[in-house]
Design a protein around this motif. Structure first.
Motif, mmCIF file in Angstrom:
data_model
loop_
_atom_site.group_PDB
_atom_site.id
_atom_site.type_symbol
_atom_site.label_atom_id
_atom_site.label_comp_id
_atom_site.label_asym_id
_atom_site.label_seq_id
_atom_site.Cartn_x
_atom_site.Cartn_y
_atom_site.Cartn_z
ATOM 1 N N LEU A 246 -3.489 -0.020 -6.015
ATOM 2 C CA LEU A 246 -3.413 -1.470 -6.193
ATOM 3 C C LEU A 246 -4.677 -2.139 -5.668
ATOM 4 O O LEU A 246 -5.283 -2.991 -6.347
ATOM 5 C CB LEU A 246 -2.181 -2.016 -5.465
ATOM 6 C CG LEU A 246 -2.092 -3.536 -5.266
ATOM 7 C CD1 LEU A 246 -2.095 -4.272 -6.593
ATOM 8 C CD2 LEU A 246 -0.854 -3.892 -4.438
ATOM 9 N N VAL B 81 5.080 1.291 -4.726
ATOM 10 C CA VAL B 81 3.752 0.922 -5.229
ATOM 11 C C VAL B 81 2.685 1.719 -4.479
ATOM 12 O O VAL B 81 2.716 1.825 -3.251
ATOM 13 C CB VAL B 81 3.502 -0.589 -5.033
ATOM 14 C CG1 VAL B 81 2.089 -0.962 -5.466
ATOM 15 C CG2 VAL B 81 4.531 -1.402 -5.804
ATOM 16 N N HIS C 134 3.057 -1.725 -12.467
ATOM 17 C CA HIS C 134 3.773 -0.693 -11.704
ATOM 18 C C HIS C 134 5.014 -0.284 -12.479
ATOM 19 O O HIS C 134 5.940 -1.087 -12.665
ATOM 20 C CB HIS C 134 4.152 -1.227 -10.323
ATOM 21 C CG HIS C 134 4.998 -0.289 -9.529
ATOM 22 N ND1 HIS C 134 4.562 0.965 -9.149
ATOM 23 C CD2 HIS C 134 6.265 -0.411 -9.047
ATOM 24 C CE1 HIS C 134 5.515 1.567 -8.460
ATOM 25 N NE2 HIS C 134 6.555 0.761 -8.395
ATOM 26 N N THR D 214 1.529 -7.454 -8.423
ATOM 27 C CA THR D 214 2.120 -6.238 -8.972
ATOM 28 C C THR D 214 3.204 -6.644 -9.956
ATOM 29 O O THR D 214 4.185 -7.289 -9.577
ATOM 30 C CB THR D 214 2.708 -5.359 -7.858
ATOM 31 O OG1 THR D 214 1.632 -4.945 -6.994
ATOM 32 C CG2 THR D 214 3.388 -4.134 -8.428
#
Length: 259
Positions: free
Chosen positions: A136, A131, A225, A150
């Motif tokens: 994010l 990630v 993701h 996520t």
């Protein structure tokens, strides 16, 4: 904040001797891999929520610097110890005792005192991913959500999320009806006001309690993701992660040598 206190019963014999985040991949605990990954993005202050066999985690960090250094013991000076060339990372690690049978939401509440009222990352101690933490965090800040999780697509054996066109989580489903359903992959960003939603006690599940409440209010965002994500849920999962690490091309190995 890393949740590391569960029983990990599905991984079998390994979890009888140590908590699941302490099971090794490439000679290092999964917990270490997670922390190295966050550290590569500049996040070096950690709160580890301990519970089942939490003393194993505490002993690991108690001796962490010594195990990564040359060491001289001077027994003529009452066993004086000197470390040389210490290769330990510049981490600040708080090991929060959150109870053996405590559920995930309650663990977060018990460890919240160490967050200093600031937003924080939150993840599970048994999932590795690639990630983009900067992306994010940027997505979370733009979303205005109270929590951003996520969302990942591992297949149909996990419970799934329903996500609307505005990237808000609307519901949790027990099982995905087909492969490709979105699930909560951890790697959450949490605003401090979320903590007021977690009741006192030990029996609050993060997903079935306050995150479900947030989803009903439209205050839970999903960062999609599509890259690598792998949960170490079984011995087969551990072996898969081990093969990836030994190949030298583990997707999360950004934390192996830094960015």
């Amino acid at each position: 904040m890393i949740l590391a206190g569960g029983f990990g019963t599905r991984i079998g014999e390994e979890s009888r001797l140590r908590p699941k985040p302490m099971i090794e991949v490439g000679g290092e605990p999964v917990l270490w891999h997670l922390m190295r990954y966050f550290s590569a993005y500049g996040h070096r202050e950690f709160i580890v929520c301990c519970g089942y066999l939490g003393h194993v985690i505490k002993e690991y960090f108690l001796h962490y610097r010594m195990h990564r250094s040359s060491v001289t013991f001077d027994f003529a000076r009452e066993g004086e110890m000197t470390l040389h060339g210490c290769a330990a990372e510049p981490w600040r690690v708080t090991l929060a005792e959150t109870g053996t049978g405590t559920l995930t939401g309650s663990r977060v509440r018990k460890a919240a005192a160490f967050t200093d009222g600031e937003p924080f990352f939150l993840t599970y101690g048994d999932g590795l991913a690639d990630v983009d933490l900067n992306a994010l965090l940027a997505f979370h800040r733009l979303s205005g959500a109270e929590v951003t999780l996520t969302a990942v697509q591992p297949g149909g054996r996990f419970g799934a999320l329903e996500i609307d066109d505005n990237r808000r989580v609307r519901a949790f489903r027990e099982k995905a009806p087909e492969d490709g359903g979105w699930i909560n992959g951890g790697f959450l960003v949490v605003e401090p006001e979320f903590l007021r939603r977690i009741p006192e006690g030990d029996d609050c599940s993060l997903e079935r309690g306050p995150l479900t409440e947030l989803s009903r209010e439209g205050k839970l965002a999903a960062y999609l993701h599509r890259g690598f994500w792998h949960c170490m849920d079984t011995q087969r999962d551990r072996e898969s992660l081990e093969r990836l690490w030994q190949s030298g091309a583990a997707p999360w190995s950004i934390g192996r040598d830094g960015l």
